[in-house]
Design a protein around this motif. Structure first.
Motif, PDB file in Angstrom:
ATOM      1  N   GLY A 224      -8.087  18.152  -6.493  1.00 19.34           N
ATOM      2  CA  GLY A 224      -7.002  17.247  -6.175  1.00 19.34           C
ATOM      3  C   GLY A 224      -5.803  17.964  -5.571  1.00 19.34           C
ATOM      4  N   LYS A 225      -4.765  17.205  -5.262  1.00 19.70           N
ATOM      5  CA  LYS A 225      -3.547  17.767  -4.676  1.00 19.70           C
ATOM      6  C   LYS A 225      -2.835  18.618  -5.716  1.00 19.70           C
ATOM      7  CE  LYS A 225      -0.501  15.702  -1.538  1.00 19.70           C
ATOM      8  NZ  LYS A 225       0.523  14.687  -1.167  1.00 19.70           N
ATOM      9  N   THR A 226      -2.668  19.902  -5.386  1.00 23.58           N
ATOM     10  CA  THR A 226      -2.181  20.875  -6.359  1.00 23.58           C
ATOM     11  C   THR A 226      -0.877  21.504  -5.901  1.00 23.58           C
ATOM     12  OG1 THR A 226      -4.433  21.411  -7.067  1.00 23.58           O
ATOM     13  CG2 THR A 226      -2.727  23.016  -7.585  1.00 23.58           C
ATOM     14  N   TYR A 227       0.094  21.577  -6.810  1.00 24.83           N
ATOM     15  CA  TYR A 227       1.310  22.335  -6.542  1.00 24.83           C
ATOM     16  C   TYR A 227       1.104  23.767  -7.026  1.00 24.83           C
ATOM     17  CZ  TYR A 227       6.062  24.035  -6.430  1.00 24.83           C
ATOM     18  OH  TYR A 227       7.179  24.792  -6.155  1.00 24.83           O
ATOM     19  N   ASN A 228       1.382  24.725  -6.145  1.00 24.10           N
ATOM     20  CA  ASN A 228       1.250  26.140  -6.512  1.00 24.10           C
ATOM     21  C   ASN A 228       2.173  26.940  -5.600  1.00 24.10           C
ATOM     22  OD1 ASN A 228       0.543  28.740  -7.163  1.00 24.10           O
ATOM     23  ND2 ASN A 228      -1.615  28.551  -6.616  1.00 24.10           N
ATOM     24  N   ASP A 229       3.240  27.500  -6.163  1.00 21.98           N
ATOM     25  CA  ASP A 229       4.170  28.276  -5.348  1.00 21.98           C
ATOM     26  C   ASP A 229       4.032  29.779  -5.565  1.00 21.98           C
ATOM     27  OD1 ASP A 229       5.375  28.730  -7.802  1.00 21.98           O
ATOM     28  OD2 ASP A 229       7.104  27.445  -7.422  1.00 21.98           O
ATOM     29  N   ARG A 230       2.922  30.196  -6.208  1.00 20.66           N
ATOM     30  CA  ARG A 230       2.687  31.640  -6.349  1.00 20.66           C
ATOM     31  C   ARG A 230       2.492  32.245  -4.958  1.00 20.66           C
ATOM     32  NH1 ARG A 230       5.059  33.858  -9.478  1.00 20.66           N
ATOM     33  NH2 ARG A 230       6.325  32.055  -8.927  1.00 20.66           N
ATOM     34  N   PRO A 231       2.931  33.482  -4.752  1.00 22.89           N
ATOM     35  CA  PRO A 231       2.791  34.104  -3.419  1.00 22.89           C
ATOM     36  C   PRO A 231       1.361  34.064  -2.896  1.00 22.89           C
ATOM     37  CG  PRO A 231       4.234  35.426  -4.802  1.00 22.89           C
ATOM     38  CD  PRO A 231       3.665  34.362  -5.694  1.00 22.89           C
ATOM     39  N   PHE A 232       1.210  33.715  -1.631  1.00 22.08           N
ATOM     40  CA  PHE A 232      -0.110  33.673  -1.008  1.00 22.08           C
ATOM     41  C   PHE A 232      -0.809  35.024  -1.054  1.00 22.08           C
ATOM     42  CE2 PHE A 232       1.418  30.057   1.994  1.00 22.08           C
ATOM     43  CZ  PHE A 232       1.095  29.112   1.033  1.00 22.08           C
ATOM     44  N   ALA A 233      -0.045  36.107  -1.124  1.00 23.84           N
ATOM     45  CA  ALA A 233      -0.629  37.446  -1.130  1.00 23.84           C
ATOM     46  C   ALA A 233      -1.195  37.837  -2.492  1.00 23.84           C
ATOM     47  CB  ALA A 233       0.414  38.481  -0.698  1.00 23.84           C
ATOM     48  N   TRP A 234      -0.962  37.022  -3.515  1.00 26.50           N
ATOM     49  CA  TRP A 234      -1.482  37.305  -4.849  1.00 26.50           C
ATOM     50  C   TRP A 234      -2.780  36.533  -5.062  1.00 26.50           C
ATOM     51  CZ3 TRP A 234       3.182  36.968  -8.767  1.00 26.50           C
ATOM     52  CH2 TRP A 234       4.156  37.905  -8.394  1.00 26.50           C
ATOM     53  N   ALA A 235      -3.647  37.076  -5.892  1.00 25.73           N
ATOM     54  CA  ALA A 235      -4.919  36.399  -6.170  1.00 25.73           C
ATOM     55  C   ALA A 235      -4.679  34.992  -6.719  1.00 25.73           C
ATOM     56  CB  ALA A 235      -5.749  37.223  -7.157  1.00 25.73           C
ATOM     57  N   GLY A 236      -3.695  34.845  -7.615  1.00 24.54           N
ATOM     58  CA  GLY A 236      -3.413  33.538  -8.209  1.00 24.54           C
ATOM     59  C   GLY A 236      -2.772  32.547  -7.262  1.00 24.54           C
ATOM     60  N   GLY A 237      -2.309  33.024  -6.104  1.00 28.76           N
ATOM     61  CA  GLY A 237      -1.700  32.131  -5.135  1.00 28.76           C
ATOM     62  C   GLY A 237      -2.451  32.077  -3.821  1.00 28.76           C
ATOM     63  N   SER A 238      -3.576  32.779  -3.760  1.00 25.11           N
ATOM     64  CA  SER A 238      -4.295  32.937  -2.496  1.00 25.11           C
ATOM     65  C   SER A 238      -4.803  31.613  -1.931  1.00 25.11           C
ATOM     66  CB  SER A 238      -5.489  33.876  -2.695  1.00 25.11           C
ATOM     67  OG  SER A 238      -6.267  33.952  -1.530  1.00 25.11           O
ATOM     68  N   SER A 239      -4.709  31.512  -0.606  1.00 23.43           N
ATOM     69  CA  SER A 239      -5.202  30.318   0.079  1.00 23.43           C
ATOM     70  C   SER A 239      -6.713  30.170  -0.035  1.00 23.43           C
ATOM     71  CB  SER A 239      -4.819  30.373   1.565  1.00 23.43           C
ATOM     72  OG  SER A 239      -3.427  30.456   1.713  1.00 23.43           O
ATOM     73  N   ILE A 240      -7.421  31.285  -0.204  1.00 15.04           N
ATOM     74  CA  ILE A 240      -8.873  31.196  -0.282  1.00 15.04           C
ATOM     75  C   ILE A 240      -9.320  30.494  -1.557  1.00 15.04           C
ATOM     76  CG2 ILE A 240      -9.169  33.291   1.105  1.00 15.04           C
ATOM     77  CD1 ILE A 240      -9.969  34.805  -1.387  1.00 15.04           C
ATOM     78  N   VAL A 241      -8.381  30.347  -2.498  1.00 18.30           N
ATOM     79  CA  VAL A 241      -8.719  29.681  -3.756  1.00 18.30           C
ATOM     80  C   VAL A 241      -8.709  28.162  -3.622  1.00 18.30           C
ATOM     81  CG1 VAL A 241      -7.943  29.338  -6.130  1.00 18.30           C
ATOM     82  CG2 VAL A 241      -7.871  31.611  -5.136  1.00 18.30           C
ATOM     83  N   THR A 242      -7.789  27.634  -2.810  1.00 15.34           N
ATOM     84  CA  THR A 242      -7.660  26.172  -2.723  1.00 15.34           C
ATOM     85  C   THR A 242      -7.786  25.649  -1.303  1.00 15.34           C
ATOM     86  OG1 THR A 242      -5.252  26.470  -2.686  1.00 15.34           O
ATOM     87  CG2 THR A 242      -6.252  25.938  -4.802  1.00 15.34           C
ATOM     88  N   VAL A 243      -6.899  26.100  -0.437  1.00 14.57           N
ATOM     89  CA  VAL A 243      -6.775  25.504   0.901  1.00 14.57           C
ATOM     90  C   VAL A 243      -8.092  25.535   1.660  1.00 14.57           C
ATOM     91  CG1 VAL A 243      -5.624  25.683   3.127  1.00 14.57           C
ATOM     92  CG2 VAL A 243      -4.326  26.040   1.017  1.00 14.57           C
ATOM     93  N   TYR A 244      -8.743  26.697   1.681  1.00 17.42           N
ATOM     94  CA  TYR A 244      -9.962  26.826   2.466  1.00 17.42           C
ATOM     95  C   TYR A 244     -11.155  26.123   1.828  1.00 17.42           C
ATOM     96  CZ  TYR A 244      -7.146  30.576   4.527  1.00 17.42           C
ATOM     97  OH  TYR A 244      -6.135  31.303   5.096  1.00 17.42           O
ATOM     98  N   GLN A 245     -10.927  25.526   0.650  1.00 14.91           N
ATOM     99  CA  GLN A 245     -11.984  24.757   0.005  1.00 14.91           C
ATOM    100  C   GLN A 245     -11.757  23.255   0.153  1.00 14.91           C
ATOM    101  OE1 GLN A 245     -14.318  26.769  -1.115  1.00 14.91           O
ATOM    102  NE2 GLN A 245     -13.028  28.547  -0.737  1.00 14.91           N
TER     103      GLN A 245
END
Length: 545
Positions: A224-245
């Protein structure tokens, strides 16, 4: 049930044998107009990218990189705060067959960025100068190092800057006419796509490669639509975790949450976007809990995910007020998500250090100093294994051999035991590490820089308690005889050396406290008693441990 400290949770879904680019293509074809990235400012600005826009713009930039001579397997450094442009750049690098190297600025002289980029032998740089050109001075210093020491094929800035007009920028690249058709490389699921960076125990950066396979089979995905402001450069904020899925992501500037002054404004953004889930740091949960009596809105998240620092009973007060459920996770850069506690549906009691059971597809065990598995409730080192787990440190064979045991078990460096409920209970780190917010900071990396100041004879950096961030950075120093160097003097020196508010998480490595010692307490073996230094600093600062 085994008496040994071993746990395994079976994976319920098959692995996907796809590349990130295949997944993005399918996403853009099926949902071209779906907003996949939403940037929000707390003063009302809203900028978005649809699936089609993300794919189209990334493809354009990827073609540009290939024309500039970037080849499959080349490393490209990517640096900057969270932005739509950052995600376009990361995806473009992956499309071009290159490998993203995350290089966040932490030191104002840019030596940290240059060090990582030189180790990785980066052939290109994609850098954000910042909304108000706040990174320009560091970029100019970095540019000096690059001209003198590195052969760079492509240097692109993610935004226009009046100070950097000699180089291409992303808006310009996106409006270029196609010169010639380019041939994109064939990509495979085992190809590396990113090098995450994390502090080493010596202060030197460690680089952890991840592949398409790791990205497309990651268990950290929030639906679902997720709020996450952790830095994109961190594993916990990485785009490969959400956006690219294919999962929409809403974000504000990371610094806003870390400041702690605009908690309810961020929450208003989450509400306006009708997010169903969020990934928020424990200190943000503390800020929410502090506002619970004044919060009467019926809006709640379906699930709120947290982790990265110890979670306590106080944090669960958000359940039933801001979220229907709370999920606590334990993760690392090397392995991504490792374990989770059962979902909380009401405020409850959390055992300190309890991080639950392994997520599907994950195995854990506890070993002693000789590598032998321990029994339940015996403390030892936590080891982890999975198909999507840790494989190696880039260009660091000796450290890789140190942390990989026979059978491809990864030694986490965390002390833990498995209790009678088959939960992992963390007890601490084998090596010293300061946990400020969700950033892990190696004291030696700060000490080495402060020792450059004339008149500083010795310095020890310790973590001291902080109610909100768990720990804060405290500099304890001794001067050369006869010299008067005040804590304010040392603070001013550090302000010129460390990135603080402008760091990608809004905190960086800038210390908060400065305490002068006439001499440092010593152990009988002649070494500095760091534990006593910490105790003395806490007493001088009148903090409560």
């Amino acid at each position: 049930m085994s008496e040994f400290s071993y746990l395994c949770t079976a994976r319920g879904i098959p692995y996907k044998y796809k590349t990130v680019i295949q997944v993005v293509s399918e996403m853009a074809t099926s949902f071209p107009n779906k907003e996949i990235l939403i940037y929000r400012s707390i003063d009302g600005v809203r900028e978005t990218l649809t699936c089609h826009q993300l794919q189209t713009q990334a493809t354009k930039l990827a073609g540009y990189l290939i024309r500039k001579g970037i080849k499959k397997g080349d490393k490209i450094a990517l640096s900057g705060p969270n932005s739509l442009e950052w995600v376009i750049a990361e995806l473009a690098i992956i499309m071009a067959g290159a490998i993203v190297v995350h290089v966040p600025f932490s030191n104002t002289d840019a030596r940290d960025v240059y060090e990582i980029a030189s180790i990785a032998e980066c052939k290109g740089f994609l850098i954000d100068p910042g909304k108000q050109d706040e990174y320009v001075d560091m970029i100019l210093k970095l540019q000096t190092y690059l001209v003198e020491n590195m052969n760079v094929s492509a240097l692109v800035f993610l935004r226009k800057s009046g100070h950097l007009t000699s180089y291409d920028d992303l808006p310009e690249v996106l409006h270029l006419e196609e010169e010639t058709e380019v041939s994109f490389p064939t990509l495979y699921p085992e190809d590396e796509i990113v090098l995450f960076t994390t502090s080493g125990s010596t202060g030197k950066p460690k680089m952890i490669p991840k592949t398409h396979f790791h990205a497309t089979n990651n268990n950290m995905i929030s639906s679902g639509k997720t709020y996450n402001d952790r830095p994109f450069a961190w594993a916990g904020g990485s785009s490969i975790v959400t956006v690219y899925q294919g999962e929409p992501r809403v974000f504000c500037d990371s610094a806003i949450a870390s400041e702690g002054r605009n908690t309810l404004k961020i929450w208003e953004v989450i509400k306006e976007e009708q997010c169903t889930s969020a990934i928020l740091s424990p200190y943000f949960l503390s800020d929410l809990a502090d506002n619970e009596e004044n919060y009467i809105d019926p809006f709640m998240l379906d699930v709120l995910n947290t982790g990265g620092q110890p979670v306590e009973n106080f944090h669960t007060k958000v359940v039933g007020k801001f979220t229907k459920t709370l999920r606590v996770a334990y993760s690392s850069t090397e392995v991504f998500c490792i374990s989770m506690l059962p979902i909380y549906t009401t405020a409850g009691k959390i055992e300190v250090g309890d991080v639950g059971k392994p997520i599907p597809g994950m195995e854990v065990k506890i070993i002693d100093g000789d590598g032998n598995i321990l029994r339940k409730n015996e403390n030892g080192e936590l080891c982890i294994r999975s198909m999507c787990g840790f494989e190696k440190y880039y260009k660091n064979t000796s450290l890789t051999e140190e942390v990989i045991l026979p059978g491809k078990w990864f030694r986490s460096g965390d002390i833990a035991h498995i209790n009678e409920r088959s939960h992992i209970i963390l007890k601490g780190r084998i090596k010293d590490c300061i946990s400020r917010g969700t950033r892990k900071i190696i004291p030696s990396s700060i000490e080495q820089i402060i020792l450059r100041k004339n008149g500083i004879r010795n310095v020890i950096v310790v973590g001291v308690p902080d109610k909100r961030l768990y720990e804060e950075i405290c500099v304890c120093y001794v001067t050369d005889p006869g010299l008067e160097i005040s804590p304010t003097d040392v603070k001013q020196f550090c302000l010129g050396e460390f990135v603080g508010h402008d760091a990608i998480d809004g905190l960086g490595e800038m210390p908060k406290y400065f305490v002068r010692f006439h001499s440092l307490p010593m152990l009988s073996n002649g070494k500095i008693n760091k534990q006593q230094v910490r105790i003395d600093a806490i007493q001088q600062l009148e903090l409560v441990d």
